[in-house]
Design a protein around this motif. Structure first.
Motif, PDB file in Angstrom:
ATOM      1  N   UNK A 206       1.064  -1.184  -0.019  1.00 30.36           N
ATOM      2  CA  UNK A 206       0.045   0.045   0.096  1.00 30.36           C
ATOM      3  C   UNK A 206       0.931   1.208  -0.101  1.00 30.36           C
ATOM      4  N   UNK A 207       1.428   1.438  -1.124  1.00 31.39           N
ATOM      5  CA  UNK A 207       2.433   2.689  -1.152  1.00 31.39           C
ATOM      6  C   UNK A 207       1.644   3.821  -1.117  1.00 31.39           C
ATOM      7  N   UNK A 208       0.579   4.136  -1.626  1.00 33.35           N
ATOM      8  CA  UNK A 208      -0.341   5.145  -1.813  1.00 33.35           C
ATOM      9  C   UNK A 208      -1.469   4.842  -0.615  1.00 33.35           C
ATOM     10  N   UNK A 209      -2.036   5.697   0.353  1.00 31.37           N
ATOM     11  CA  UNK A 209      -3.163   5.538   1.243  1.00 31.37           C
ATOM     12  C   UNK A 209      -4.329   5.943   0.600  1.00 31.37           C
ATOM     13  N   UNK A 210      -4.831   5.205  -0.559  1.00 33.93           N
ATOM     14  CA  UNK A 210      -5.805   5.958  -1.461  1.00 33.93           C
ATOM     15  C   UNK A 210      -6.944   6.340  -0.857  1.00 33.93           C
ATOM     16  N   UNK A 211      -7.590   5.485   0.087  1.00 36.43           N
ATOM     17  CA  UNK A 211      -8.797   5.892   0.704  1.00 36.43           C
ATOM     18  C   UNK A 211      -8.564   7.017   1.550  1.00 36.43           C
ATOM     19  N   UNK A 212      -7.505   6.779   2.397  1.00 31.25           N
ATOM     20  CA  UNK A 212      -6.984   8.030   3.451  1.00 31.25           C
ATOM     21  C   UNK A 212      -6.670   9.321   2.624  1.00 31.25           C
ATOM     22  N   UNK A 213      -5.974   9.214   1.708  1.00 31.24           N
ATOM     23  CA  UNK A 213      -5.881  10.602   1.012  1.00 31.24           C
ATOM     24  C   UNK A 213      -6.972  11.002   0.227  1.00 31.24           C
ATOM     25  N   UNK A 214      -7.699  10.323  -0.548  1.00 35.74           N
ATOM     26  CA  UNK A 214      -8.806  10.616  -1.229  1.00 35.74           C
ATOM     27  C   UNK A 214     -10.041  11.073  -0.420  1.00 35.74           C
ATOM     28  N   UNK A 215     -10.390  10.324   0.530  1.00 34.02           N
ATOM     29  CA  UNK A 215     -11.227  10.417   1.279  1.00 34.02           C
ATOM     30  C   UNK A 215     -11.144  10.360   2.845  1.00 34.02           C
ATOM     31  N   UNK A 216     -10.166  11.304   3.496  1.00 31.62           N
ATOM     32  CA  UNK A 216      -9.923  11.305   4.524  1.00 31.62           C
ATOM     33  C   UNK A 216     -10.956  11.246   5.722  1.00 31.62           C
ATOM     34  N   UNK A 217     -12.082  11.791   5.265  1.00 30.21           N
ATOM     35  CA  UNK A 217     -13.153  12.074   6.564  1.00 30.21           C
ATOM     36  C   UNK A 217     -13.726  10.491   6.656  1.00 30.21           C
ATOM     37  N   UNK A 218     -14.197   9.969   5.459  1.00 25.25           N
ATOM     38  CA  UNK A 218     -14.608   8.494   5.420  1.00 25.25           C
ATOM     39  C   UNK A 218     -13.640   7.745   6.317  1.00 25.25           C
ATOM     40  N   UNK A 219     -12.268   7.841   5.839  1.00 28.00           N
ATOM     41  CA  UNK A 219     -11.539   6.684   6.248  1.00 28.00           C
ATOM     42  C   UNK A 219     -11.552   6.860   7.934  1.00 28.00           C
ATOM     43  N   UNK A 220     -11.509   8.196   8.338  1.00 28.19           N
ATOM     44  CA  UNK A 220     -11.469   8.281   9.899  1.00 28.19           C
ATOM     45  C   UNK A 220     -12.826   7.666  10.615  1.00 28.19           C
TER      46      UNK A 220
ATOM     47  N   UNK B  75     -20.724   1.209   3.891  1.00 25.14           N
ATOM     48  CA  UNK B  75     -19.608   1.652   2.877  1.00 25.14           C
ATOM     49  C   UNK B  75     -19.335   0.676   1.686  1.00 25.14           C
ATOM     50  N   UNK B  76     -19.945  -0.454   1.835  1.00 23.05           N
ATOM     51  CA  UNK B  76     -19.556  -1.275   0.717  1.00 23.05           C
ATOM     52  C   UNK B  76     -18.208  -2.116   0.823  1.00 23.05           C
ATOM     53  N   UNK B  77     -18.316  -3.125   0.759  1.00 23.44           N
ATOM     54  CA  UNK B  77     -17.053  -4.382   1.041  1.00 23.44           C
ATOM     55  C   UNK B  77     -15.693  -3.760   0.215  1.00 23.44           C
ATOM     56  N   UNK B  78     -15.845  -3.136  -0.832  1.00 23.90           N
ATOM     57  CA  UNK B  78     -14.216  -2.799  -1.409  1.00 23.90           C
ATOM     58  C   UNK B  78     -13.779  -1.548  -0.409  1.00 23.90           C
ATOM     59  N   UNK B  79     -14.952  -0.788   0.043  1.00 26.80           N
ATOM     60  CA  UNK B  79     -14.183   0.295   0.910  1.00 26.80           C
ATOM     61  C   UNK B  79     -13.520  -0.590   2.245  1.00 26.80           C
ATOM     62  N   UNK B  80     -14.170  -1.340   2.685  1.00 23.13           N
ATOM     63  CA  UNK B  80     -13.828  -2.107   4.001  1.00 23.13           C
ATOM     64  C   UNK B  80     -12.566  -2.810   3.797  1.00 23.13           C
ATOM     65  N   UNK B  81     -12.386  -3.427   2.578  1.00 19.50           N
ATOM     66  CA  UNK B  81     -11.166  -4.165   2.506  1.00 19.50           C
ATOM     67  C   UNK B  81     -10.027  -3.164   2.427  1.00 19.50           C
ATOM     68  N   UNK B  82     -10.239  -2.015   1.703  1.00 21.80           N
ATOM     69  CA  UNK B  82      -9.377  -0.983   1.364  1.00 21.80           C
ATOM     70  C   UNK B  82      -8.999  -0.444   2.832  1.00 21.80           C
ATOM     71  N   UNK B  83     -10.032  -0.190   3.710  1.00 18.76           N
ATOM     72  CA  UNK B  83      -9.695   0.123   4.934  1.00 18.76           C
ATOM     73  C   UNK B  83      -8.724  -0.598   5.959  1.00 18.76           C
ATOM     74  N   UNK B  84      -9.192  -1.873   5.617  1.00 20.82           N
ATOM     75  CA  UNK B  84      -8.503  -2.861   6.497  1.00 20.82           C
ATOM     76  C   UNK B  84      -6.649  -2.979   6.086  1.00 20.82           C
ATOM     77  N   UNK B  85      -6.698  -2.647   4.807  1.00 26.22           N
ATOM     78  CA  UNK B  85      -5.437  -2.750   4.319  1.00 26.22           C
ATOM     79  C   UNK B  85      -4.612  -1.481   4.728  1.00 26.22           C
ATOM     80  N   UNK B  86      -5.211  -0.251   4.320  1.00 24.13           N
ATOM     81  CA  UNK B  86      -4.550   1.071   4.557  1.00 24.13           C
ATOM     82  C   UNK B  86      -4.441   1.254   6.193  1.00 24.13           C
ATOM     83  N   UNK B  87      -5.468   0.707   6.983  1.00 24.81           N
ATOM     84  CA  UNK B  87      -5.155   1.055   8.500  1.00 24.81           C
ATOM     85  C   UNK B  87      -3.887   0.489   8.939  1.00 24.81           C
ATOM     86  N   UNK B  88      -3.405  -0.734   8.557  1.00 18.82           N
ATOM     87  CA  UNK B  88      -2.262  -1.361   8.922  1.00 18.82           C
ATOM     88  C   UNK B  88      -0.976  -0.815   8.364  1.00 18.82           C
ATOM     89  N   UNK B  89      -1.111  -0.053   7.015  1.00 20.26           N
ATOM     90  CA  UNK B  89       0.013   0.455   6.716  1.00 20.26           C
ATOM     91  C   UNK B  89       0.251   1.933   7.382  1.00 20.26           C
TER      92      UNK B  89
END
Lengths: 851, 169, 851, 169
Positions: C73-87, C283-297
């Motif tokens: 996860x070099x780019x934190x896509x979800x976090x950078x594109x939609x930081x509020x949703x991520x948080x 949020x949909x499963x894709x968001x959840x999966x992405x969150x789970x990856x990004x949050x560890x990174x």
């Protein structure tokens, strides 16, 4: 046979079976589909006609109870209408079980299974009643039966499910086992969506992770040191779960051995499943079902017929004891476990008018903080196998015999602890000691009935058990337990001496095993092995002699060894004037000069044939432990230490003075009797032919009988008897006074009495009545002994079974303050005081005399 | 199908003079239906007294009929102990081995019970001094009444014969 | 709250959950169908896009390794594109985990869980990396992570299968746990046929059937006495198997408590599953999966950022020790376990240029026959939680921090036994003692960086552990282990004194618990409870004081109690001139006259505030044990015996002579310091205002400062320092000579050195170089000590894991004779001798500096 | 968003005179980015000597620049111990507490380490005699070189500033 070699063999056998399954047995998949359909679509159970197993089992019990025939099989339809087919089917099953055992044994790794044959197989009804059994350690047939009933009773059918291809394991003593080192594999066999039978196999494994190494460690005080316990599903589709394969290997010191043992059991169970499927293909499932029902009822009738033909109705009584000395032992797991125990086993057998048995241990004392406690499954399984080896020594052995016996084991006693905290790792120590009187009950019946060829004075106390472990010669964690103990002297028969160093009763195939084979898995080279003199009890017919192996220790680190056997007490009595076998002792030498002796080519000990001779001590320097105790907790041994493994002899029969002097002379030459005891015990005076003559030379003629002196000596001994013996009435008065004054009665003994008295109003009455003591007589105990009793009586119950079916109700039926369901006839009350002979028999089982 | 053994075989059995193969056959083959009767007859011939044997009770001991309603336990030497439902040991001579010294006559050092834990009670016939039984007991234990046969049930229901009496003998 | 009351509450919560599942969650059934279809019809795995879990895990590791970003996860896509949703998503998850914990805690039965909050929950990726965690004992987040990875690695997916509705248990230390008494429940969460996450919960249970009673028994030498171990599937359809429910209850002395604990964990896990499902719905499963990856990174980067912001790169070194004295202890389970142990924990932290940590224990000594050994999972989990409580004390805690740390734990040392025979029941004894230097590493970094508010001298040695069991006041088998130990003094901060009797580090919520609550489950009434003087280490800032409870015993039979703590050694040092906390001692009284004292209304002991005062001894008659040792094996206690539970203090910071005298005066009044030590340790002279004045009165003004005398005394002490202290070079020569001559060095100490030297070439070089010893210098040991080492070094390995993934390779990467992967810089070689600062960093992890 | 604290707060921190609520805020809120620089400046003001502080090393101790390429460990009293990458303890005064008597000055009976198992090593500044560190060690253990900061990496890469020199100060 190295374990590596074995591993490859195993693989070929075991994996072949697994592969075959996928390719050639689409049946399992088909069965799975059928079962799934029944369970999910139809909401039916896996029993017959859509019933759940539990309902089906309740039906069998109900019909057995109401008709006094197993499953209500009042007519043996198949057997009577088509006797040849019945016999063919049964023989085929029996043969297949034996074949499964012989074949799968080859997979095994340990000499325990491979040499000693410590495995067996059974085929069971869906409810867990054994239909047919293999050869081997068939004590476990009945314990597997209990395990199946436990699983049914506790709704394993609901979850984790009982389905085609499933594999279950049990080794829990409170579920159905004697001790945890006997591991059972159980697989259900389905046909067209119905469970038609169970196949089960047991092996005695080398280590189950008790607190000390070896299969039957002796230092634990409770279940928490007894090793790993299992009762669960461990595989599906006849494949073991990966989780299971990673689980149990760390719960043993010998994972490789256990893996191969498991393959053995799986192989055998799959072979039995095949055999059942073939039988069903050939005869149809209805015939098979009928056979399974009838064979149990047939077994039940066969037992009763045999009893009615060979025994006498009435009441037989006896008592046995054994010691378990823990005072001063090291490394016990609890501070308060540091005490001596005596097992007290009163044994009362009613042979009822219908030929059934009622066995009661009323008066047994409390369980203890030692690993010799028993569960009902252990006692019932143990006595069942003992009966199968004596009363019904033929192929037609199954749970029918069990259905012809009632057992009454006082709840809370060592024989039925009903407390899962108790330890059981070597339950056999008490179990085998406690069933000793049963041999004599049977022998007295045979005597009265004229079947003298069946009379046997008893068996040997099965010990010593050489066990231990550490880091072995291959630098691996290892455990050993030598099954040389499967070979002991046998009690004298009426018409023959007891067999020397023959099979222990619980394993008719047992022998001492090749020394070379033991040495391959045990870093304990043999220095010598020989018949051990004076181990069999003297008598007109002498008890069979035991033997001894002197072992040393080689190439180990942190190695522990320990002893397990009787010491201060002998558990089996003689019969008709024969003497009990000798009791045990411990002999070790540590920090020895053996290495130097080897290097210098000097003498070293090979035996301890005469413990009084000083020969052993003369041939070794070191710290020598020689004690008449029988048990030691694991202690460190190092290379070149010595350990004597002394396997016991059997008890004698008849007055020794009636033994032919020539036979006594042979005993000397055969190494069974030391010359000095020829005279002391038998009144036979012998002379050494020359100074070089040795006892135990196995050369005839080294001793000669002095016939005149013998005649004189025997007459003199008869006179001595007349002079020294006193009328029992005189002895009685003296003893009564002794008991009242508590004179010369040690605390361990008094504690045993008090324990039994607290357990049983009946025993208390018996004791007080016999000695004519006051109504409130009690022994005074030391604080320590009082505390020991308080601790154990205060521990209450912690039962394993949530619900008891009818056949398990008796586990709670004894020991109540009011009249128990078992008549207790030790008090002055005799059979005649009962309302009639049949009053000794439980109402429930009186009426069945149709055969 | 034979369900009986020849009389001479039974006599050899009673005299303990069977060969091993004969004995082995007897053990592993059928159990004869008339064994009790045959053995009883042989024993009755062997004893020197006339009281009819009701059952062989133990080696050397018998329950015999003194009358139609009195049965006693009797040694083959002729000594009579007690009523059939009493414990004959209470009428025996007794010798108790409860010292190391006494034990060491029978067993080597270390190979006998500890006298504090166990004693050997040797019961002799007061008549012939034969050693009839050895009990290994915890000190203080009552005498065990080992065997109480249910004679009536046996004769009436199991073998369907009248119980012997002096009259019938 | 009585356990009975609890049981009913539990039922309502637990059963509600179970019932709801059938009625309102057809999702599980639907998931099961989908998964079945994938597995059977499509031949796919339960991972994402049809992959098997194992393949998926390998992919994550591969991407992590090749990119140096978690899962690439070099780019934190979800976090950078939609930081509020991520948080929002992350906070919601975090909140749900906390809620699950708070709610399910109510189900619990023991004060351990209910009062002390000894439970926690985590949400994990399919591969077992923690995404978010609850509050509580979150050491177990990482151990659960290891357990999930173990199951994947050992093909649980193949069998017994990982399917919707399944329930798994783990408490095996070698799978992933600190010690067996922490039991984890793990359930997989599926969405549309894919495993999307795991929910896991852990509780510290009261007894797991070790050889002695209590959760962390101390008398066993090996795994075989350590209690029951589980790692397997125990339920389907969110229902526990009947076989499981009948199984574990006999493997504990406290089945009712464990049943409720299990309900707690199940309740919490099901709540987490619901929360995940809701999140996915929203949020949909894709968001959840992405969150789970990004949050560890994100967690990994967060850790590094925090380090780069608050610490200094470089190398930090320290060493700690603790004693475990077994010489002469009773009831050990092995003869050769009767020896003293010293833990040697050299601790080397490299803070690398990229802000990551490398922690090395090179030089740690061999494991031992005691229950204080550790697995890597224990150390890593332990240090991870310690870091989460210090470096990243916020919500954004997950396995990201773990991915920013490398651990190097010498294989075969106490810190990484790689031998499943070792015992671990109280691994914390070594673990907490060993991480002590890490506190100081961090504090030194904070100091250099100016974050002085974060500086902390260390934590208290977490002890004493009051444990035991027997038959309790309700006549039932019971075990106790008082979690008063969750409350200890805290090390001094730079800017504040250490908190007295506050939380132990491993449980930020821990407190001493209400005496009344302990008394409800422990038959051990309190006679007194008070702050314990002089337990905190002196310093400019004093270590927080511990406390003590004096307990008696009431209404028990066969009751055992024992102590567990440091005795001859103090494990945490002071910082910057502060002194270590006091070490422990044992005080018991047995066979007392307490009953009579109660009856007569006489004085009886309530405290042992000043062990030198004789006050305790003056108030009780009996057999008094007072020893400076810290550990005892289970020993019998009876009613009216006394047991002192002494909870330790924290260490001090700064020169005590710099402490404000007024604060020392307060210390006296607060009961933290005995008056005589005000002068000896602090140079503060106080006067008692009257003869009645007492220390520890909690009344100000009972003592006054003599200011002039204090000034004089402090000056005098500075002079004494100048006079008595010697230049280190002088000391060095003297010590060098001492070591060469082996003068005044006891065997236990030398054995510890030799053990470390045999473990590590590097440590050997360091030791010999430092003291300028010959190339072949070795200590001479007693035969006993030699044997002890031989036994343990000769035991080899017995590994639990068959295959190690990349993240587990380091478990084998240390302790080789050639240069290990960790640079060892204790020898004269300094950072500068390396090829450059970055040379201290493993090649593999150098390049990641993208954030 | 403030990522710095006022100078007076930092001074109070250095002087250990923060109120608890201020301290608590500091602990639980943000970590300021200029902390190092601010603390270093305050410390530099507090000491009586001119050598530029490179880093605060431990309470009372600093790594200071004697020249552009020589950094030493120095006490606030002015005593200079050693090169920055050497272990200052080797240049300290040392007192070892390794007897029950010595232990009992600090700890009550039974509450101190056993002298055979553990000793306390007290390190004093030869200049001001301040107690700078107490090590609790197993007898015979080498002195531990506790902290070796990677100064170059810190300045060059983490805060991107030149390393102070006497010239730059």
């Amino acid at each position: 046979m190295s374990s590596e070699h074995d591993a490859s063999e195993t693989q070929s056998v075991g994996e072949q079976a697994a592969e075959d399954e996928d390719v050639t047995y689409p049946r399992m998949r088909r069965e799975q589909e059928l079962v799934e359909e029944k369970l999910e679509d139809l909401g039916e159970g896996i029993g017959w006609n859509g019933k759940t197993l539990k309902t089906q089992m309740e039906g069998v019990e109900e019909r057995t109870d109401s008709t006094d025939h197993y499953d209500g099989q009042e007519e043996l339809e198949l057997k009577s209408e088509n006797p040849i087919e019945y016999e063919q089917m049964f023989s085929q099953l029996r043969g297949d079980l034996v074949t499964a055992r012989e074949t799968s044994k080859e997979v095994a790794a340990t000499p325990i299974v491979e040499q000693e044959g410590e495995l067996c197989y059974g085929l069971f009804t869906p409810e867990g009643d054994s239909i047919a059994v293999s050869t081997g350690i068939i004590v476990h047939i009945h314990t597997m039966s209990e395990a199946i009933k436990y699983m049914i009773n506790h709704d394993f059918e609901e979850s984790p499910g009982i389905e085609p291809g499933d594999v279950f394991v049990n080794n829990d003593t409170h579920v159905g086992n004697v001790h945890p080192c006997d591991i059972a594999t159980l697989i259900p066999i389905f046909h067209e969506g119905e469970l038609v039978a169970w196949a089960g196999g047991v092996t005695h494994v080398i280590d189950t992770g008790a607190i000390g190494p070896g299969s039957m460690n002796v230092s634990q005080a409770s279940r928490f040191g007894d090793g790993a316990h299992y009762c669960r599903k461990i595989g599906e589709d006849f494949e073991l779960y990966n989780s299971w394969e990673k689980d149990y290997v760390d719960k043993t010191r010998t994972p490789e051995f256990l893996k191969l043992d498991e393959r053995t059991r799986m192989t055998g169970c799959l072979m039995i499943r095949d055999a059942v499927k073939e039988l069903i293909d050939e005869y149809g499932v209805d015939e098979f079902k009928q056979l399974s029902r009838e064979s149990v009822e047939d077994g039940r009738r066969g037992f009763r017929n045999r009893i009615k033909r060979t025994m006498l109705p009435g009441t037989y009584r006896g008592v046995s004891f054994v010691d378990a000395l823990y005072e001063g032992q090291e490394n016990l797991t609890r501070e308060y476990a540091n005490e001596n125990h005596i097992m007290h086993a009163p044994s009362e057998l009613h042979v009822r008018e219908d030929g059934t048995f009622q066995v009661s241990f009323e008066g047994a004392n409390k369980w203890g903080w030692h690993p010799y406690n028993c569960t009902p499954a252990a006692i019932q399984g143990g006595i069942w196998v003992m009966l199968t080896q004596t009363v019904i020594p033929n192929e037609n052995v199954n749970d029918g015999a069990y259905y012809a016996c009632d057992f009454h084991l006082p709840e809370g006693s060592w024989a039925n602890t009903q407390n899962t905290e108790t330890a059981h790792a070597y339950a056999w120590h008490y179990l085998v000691s406690a069933w000793a009187p049963l041999w004599q009950h049977l022998s007295r019946g045979y005597y009265a009935r004229g079947f003298w060829e069946e009379i046997n004075a008893g068996n040997a106390n099965t010990s010593n058990w050489l066990q231990g472990g550490g880091i072995d010669q291959f630098d691996k964690l290892h455990a050993v337990n030598s099954f040389e103990a499967a070979c002991e002297g046998v009690g004298a028969r009426y018409v023959e001496d007891g067999e020397p160093h023959a099979a222990a009763i619980w394993n008719p195939e047992g022998d001492m095993g090749d020394a070379e084979v033991w040495e391959r898995t045990e870093p304990l080279p043999f220095l010598g092995r020989a018949v051990k003199p004076n181990t069999g009890g003297p008598g007109r017919r002498a008890g069979g002699a035991g033997f001894e192996s002197l072992r040393t220790v080689s190439d180990v680190t942190r190695w522990l060894l320990y002893e397990m056997g009787n010491g201060y007490m002998t558990s089996d009595s003689g019969l008709f004037g024969g003497y009990p076998a000798a009791s045990g002792y411990i002999l070790n030498a540590q920090n020895t000069d053996l290495k130097q002796r080897f290097e210098n080519g000097e003498e070293y000990p090979q035996h301890d044939l005469d413990p009084e001779s000083g020969a052993f001590e003369a041939q070794i320097d070191g710290d020598i432990t020689r004690t008449p105790k029988g048990i030691s907790t694991p202690k460190e041994f190092e290379d070149h230490d010595l350990y004597l493994n002394y396997l016991r002899g059997g008890s004698g029969l008849g007055d020794p003075l009636e033994r032919d002097p020539e036979e006594v002379l042979s005993d000397i030459h055969d190494g069974y009797v030391l010359p000095r005891h020829a005279e002391d015990a038998y009144g036979v005076v012998v002379e050494q032919v020359s100074e070089d003559a040795k006892h135990n030379s196995a050369v005839d003629g080294e001793f000669e009988i002095d016939e005149a002196a013998t005649r004189d000596r025997r007459e003199e001994m008869m006179d001595e008897r007349a002079e020294e013996a006193v009328p029992a009435s005189e002895w009685y008065e003296e003893q009564r006074e002794r008991i009242q004054a508590e004179r010369d009665l040690i605390d361990d003994v008094k504690k045993t009495y008090v324990s039994s008295m607290r357990m049983s109003e009946q025993f208390t009455d018996f004791f007080r009545n016999f000695w004519d003591l006051s109504e409130d007589f009690e022994f005074n105990l030391s604080d320590e002994a009082e505390k020991s009793l308080e601790y154990r009586f205060g521990s209450g119950f912690k039962r394993k079974w949530d619900n008891y079916t009818r056949s398990h109700e008796s586990w709670h039926g004894v020991g109540r303050e009011d009249e128990p369901v078992v008549p207790y006839t030790w008090t002055d009350r005799s059979l005649k005081d009962l309302s009639g002979p049949s009053a000794s028999f439980d109402e429930r089982t009186r009426a069945t005399d149709d055969d | 199908m034979p369900d009986t053994y020849p009389r001479e075989i039974i006599e050899d059995l009673v005299d303990d003079s069977l060969e091993w193969d004969q004995l082995h056959d007897m053990m592993s083959k059928f159990k004869d239906t008339d064994r009790f009767q045959q053995v009883r007859e042989v024993l009755q011939e062997r004893v020197d007294w006339e009281d009819p044997i009701i059952i062989p009770y133990a080696e050397h001991l018998y329950i015999v009929a003194k009358s139609a309603d009195r049965w006693v336990i009797k040694c083959d030497c002729g000594h009579e102990f007690c009523e059939h439902d009493q414990n004959w040991k209470r009428e025996a001579l007794i010798n108790v081995r409860d010292s190391t010294e006494a034990y060491r006559e029978i067993y080597p050092e270390g190979m006998h019970p500890h006298p504090d834990y166990m004693e050997l009670r040797e019961f002799f016939c007061p008549g012939c001094k034969t050693l009839l039984e050895v009990e290994n007991m915890m000190p203080g234990y009552p005498l065990v009444h080992t065997f109480e046969p249910d004679i009536e049930t046996f004769y009436d229901e199991w073998i369907d014969e009248p119980i012997p009496t002096p009259e019938s003998a």
